[in-house]
Design a protein around this motif. Structure first.
Motif, PDB file in Angstrom:
ATOM      1  N   LEU A   1       0.899  -1.072  -0.138  1.00 37.82           N
ATOM      2  CA  LEU A   1       0.044  -0.126   0.153  1.00 37.82           C
ATOM      3  C   LEU A   1       0.842   1.178  -0.172  1.00 37.82           C
ATOM      4  O   LEU A   1       1.951   1.211   0.627  1.00 37.82           O
ATOM      5  N   PRO A   2       0.233   2.195  -0.612  1.00 38.55           N
ATOM      6  CA  PRO A   2       1.109   3.683  -0.619  1.00 38.55           C
ATOM      7  C   PRO A   2       1.132   3.998   0.830  1.00 38.55           C
ATOM      8  O   PRO A   2      -0.130   3.926   1.716  1.00 38.55           O
ATOM      9  N   HIS A   3       2.167   4.820   1.184  1.00 36.46           N
ATOM     10  CA  HIS A   3       2.323   5.312   2.818  1.00 36.46           C
ATOM     11  C   HIS A   3       1.098   6.159   3.098  1.00 36.46           C
ATOM     12  O   HIS A   3       0.602   5.997   4.251  1.00 36.46           O
ATOM     13  N   ASP A   4       0.766   7.038   2.317  1.00 37.79           N
ATOM     14  CA  ASP A   4      -0.504   7.764   2.676  1.00 37.79           C
ATOM     15  C   ASP A   4      -1.848   6.784   3.142  1.00 37.79           C
ATOM     16  O   ASP A   4      -2.709   7.510   3.751  1.00 37.79           O
ATOM     17  N   ILE A   5      -2.205   5.771   2.371  1.00 41.45           N
ATOM     18  CA  ILE A   5      -3.127   5.076   2.753  1.00 41.45           C
ATOM     19  C   ILE A   5      -2.840   4.217   4.042  1.00 41.45           C
ATOM     20  O   ILE A   5      -3.640   4.092   5.108  1.00 41.45           O
ATOM     21  N   TYR A   6      -1.585   3.680   4.187  1.00 44.36           N
ATOM     22  CA  TYR A   6      -1.053   2.732   5.261  1.00 44.36           C
ATOM     23  C   TYR A   6      -1.237   3.739   6.511  1.00 44.36           C
ATOM     24  O   TYR A   6      -1.932   3.167   7.487  1.00 44.36           O
ATOM     25  N   ILE A   7      -0.954   4.934   6.662  1.00 43.69           N
ATOM     26  CA  ILE A   7      -0.719   5.586   7.988  1.00 43.69           C
ATOM     27  C   ILE A   7      -2.316   5.895   8.393  1.00 43.69           C
ATOM     28  O   ILE A   7      -2.548   6.279   9.575  1.00 43.69           O
ATOM     29  N   LEU A   8      -3.162   5.908   7.477  1.00 41.36           N
ATOM     30  CA  LEU A   8      -4.681   6.152   7.866  1.00 41.36           C
ATOM     31  C   LEU A   8      -5.323   4.780   8.270  1.00 41.36           C
ATOM     32  O   LEU A   8      -6.485   5.016   8.622  1.00 41.36           O
ATOM     33  N   SER A   9      -4.620   3.594   7.885  1.00 46.24           N
ATOM     34  CA  SER A   9      -5.493   2.504   8.278  1.00 46.24           C
ATOM     35  C   SER A   9      -5.109   1.896   9.457  1.00 46.24           C
ATOM     36  O   SER A   9      -4.302   2.373  10.470  1.00 46.24           O
TER      37      SER A   9
ATOM     38  N   LYS B   1      -9.785  -5.233   0.935  1.00 44.22           N
ATOM     39  CA  LYS B   1     -10.183  -4.066   1.592  1.00 44.22           C
ATOM     40  C   LYS B   1      -9.205  -3.718   2.784  1.00 44.22           C
ATOM     41  O   LYS B   1      -8.532  -4.363   3.136  1.00 44.22           O
ATOM     42  N   VAL B   2      -9.165  -2.198   2.948  1.00 46.35           N
ATOM     43  CA  VAL B   2      -8.380  -1.859   3.971  1.00 46.35           C
ATOM     44  C   VAL B   2      -9.138  -0.866   4.927  1.00 46.35           C
ATOM     45  O   VAL B   2      -9.957   0.146   4.596  1.00 46.35           O
ATOM     46  N   PRO B   3      -9.157  -1.295   6.305  1.00 41.75           N
ATOM     47  CA  PRO B   3     -10.090  -0.768   7.182  1.00 41.75           C
ATOM     48  C   PRO B   3      -9.379   0.457   7.716  1.00 41.75           C
ATOM     49  O   PRO B   3      -8.162   0.664   7.997  1.00 41.75           O
ATOM     50  N   LEU B   4     -10.114   1.760   7.851  1.00 38.93           N
ATOM     51  CA  LEU B   4      -9.720   3.160   7.997  1.00 38.93           C
ATOM     52  C   LEU B   4      -9.769   3.211   9.779  1.00 38.93           C
ATOM     53  O   LEU B   4     -10.836   2.995  10.117  1.00 38.93           O
ATOM     54  N   ASN B   5      -9.080   4.161  10.354  1.00 38.99           N
ATOM     55  CA  ASN B   5      -9.292   4.537  11.608  1.00 38.99           C
ATOM     56  C   ASN B   5     -10.687   5.467  11.271  1.00 38.99           C
ATOM     57  O   ASN B   5     -10.717   6.155  10.545  1.00 38.99           O
ATOM     58  N   HIS B   6     -11.482   5.373  12.405  1.00 40.87           N
ATOM     59  CA  HIS B   6     -12.680   6.068  12.248  1.00 40.87           C
ATOM     60  C   HIS B   6     -12.474   7.885  12.319  1.00 40.87           C
ATOM     61  O   HIS B   6     -13.134   8.418  11.649  1.00 40.87           O
TER      62      HIS B   6
ATOM     63  N   SER C   1     -10.971  14.254   8.512  1.00 42.78           N
ATOM     64  CA  SER C   1      -9.719  14.793   8.693  1.00 42.78           C
ATOM     65  C   SER C   1      -9.167  15.316   7.473  1.00 42.78           C
ATOM     66  O   SER C   1      -9.580  14.872   6.526  1.00 42.78           O
ATOM     67  N   LYS C   2      -8.471  16.563   7.461  1.00 38.55           N
ATOM     68  CA  LYS C   2      -7.954  17.050   6.124  1.00 38.55           C
ATOM     69  C   LYS C   2      -6.779  15.909   5.511  1.00 38.55           C
ATOM     70  O   LYS C   2      -6.860  16.037   4.269  1.00 38.55           O
ATOM     71  N   GLU C   3      -6.116  15.160   6.334  1.00 35.92           N
ATOM     72  CA  GLU C   3      -5.402  14.045   5.926  1.00 35.92           C
ATOM     73  C   GLU C   3      -6.079  13.192   4.770  1.00 35.92           C
ATOM     74  O   GLU C   3      -5.725  12.746   3.488  1.00 35.92           O
ATOM     75  N   PHE C   4      -7.191  12.694   5.222  1.00 39.01           N
ATOM     76  CA  PHE C   4      -8.163  11.781   4.356  1.00 39.01           C
ATOM     77  C   PHE C   4      -8.659  12.605   3.023  1.00 39.01           C
ATOM     78  O   PHE C   4      -8.490  12.362   2.039  1.00 39.01           O
ATOM     79  N   THR C   5      -9.121  13.972   3.304  1.00 41.54           N
ATOM     80  CA  THR C   5      -9.592  14.848   2.203  1.00 41.54           C
ATOM     81  C   THR C   5      -8.390  14.832   0.986  1.00 41.54           C
ATOM     82  O   THR C   5      -8.860  14.536  -0.162  1.00 41.54           O
TER      83      THR C   5
END
Length: 160
Positions: free
Chosen positions: A78-86, A113-118, A123-127
């Motif tokens: 996974l890209p780092h941007d997705i991994y840190i939010l998962s 599928k990749v579960p994300l932190n609620h 957050s602006k990181e997700f946007t």
């Protein structure tokens, strides 16, 4: 946990000949961009999970050979941007065998599928994640779960 397919023998119903299965390592040279075309992966947000779907188109010759492969698996980096939010413990994950399927003639579909932190969904990181040009890395693995062929920089597109 390794995602492996098991094929023991392939039988030709008309002639009743049986063909022994062989190792995915024999196909290592065919698992290249000459024989595999990968469309952009679609990413769909549902609830607090990202659903990924990677469509692969195999050459007719590779597709025919894959039907006789005894074991193979797949891993995704996974890209780092997705991994840190998962909520995942590692950025690399094995794709379960039930999530790897032949869909149509010469096509293979990989889904996971990749579960994300609620808390990240608002957050602006997700946007900003939705606007980034994220790239995945996909590897075919053998029965020992060792990568034998890799496809890097697979484009992604958000569908929701």
């Amino acid at each position: 946990m390794s995602a492996l397919f098991a094929y023991k023998k392939k039988e030709d119903v008309v002639t009743q000949k049986s063909y022994d299965a062989f190792s995915i390592d024999r196909l290592k040279n065919m698992l290249s961009t000459d024989h595999v075309s990968i469309s952009p992966a679609s990413i769909n947000l549902t609830g607090n999970q990202l659903y990924f779907n990677i469509p692969l188109s195999l050459s007719p010759n590779l597709y025919k050979q894959m039907a006789s492969v005894e074991h193979f698996g797949m891993q995704v980096e996974l890209p780092h941007d997705i991994y840190i939010l998962s909520t995942l413990e590692e950025a690399s994950l094995s794709v379960a065998s039930q999530d790897i399927r032949y869909t149509d003639k010469h096509f293979l579909e990989v889904s996971f599928k990749v579960p994300l932190n609620h808390s990240v969904l608002a957050s602006k990181e997700f946007t900003s994640l939705l606007q980034n040009n994220l790239k995945l890395h996909l590897s075919f693995t053998n029965a020992e779960n060792k990568p034998i062929a890799s496809f890097r920089d697979i484009e992604t597109e958000f569908t929701s």
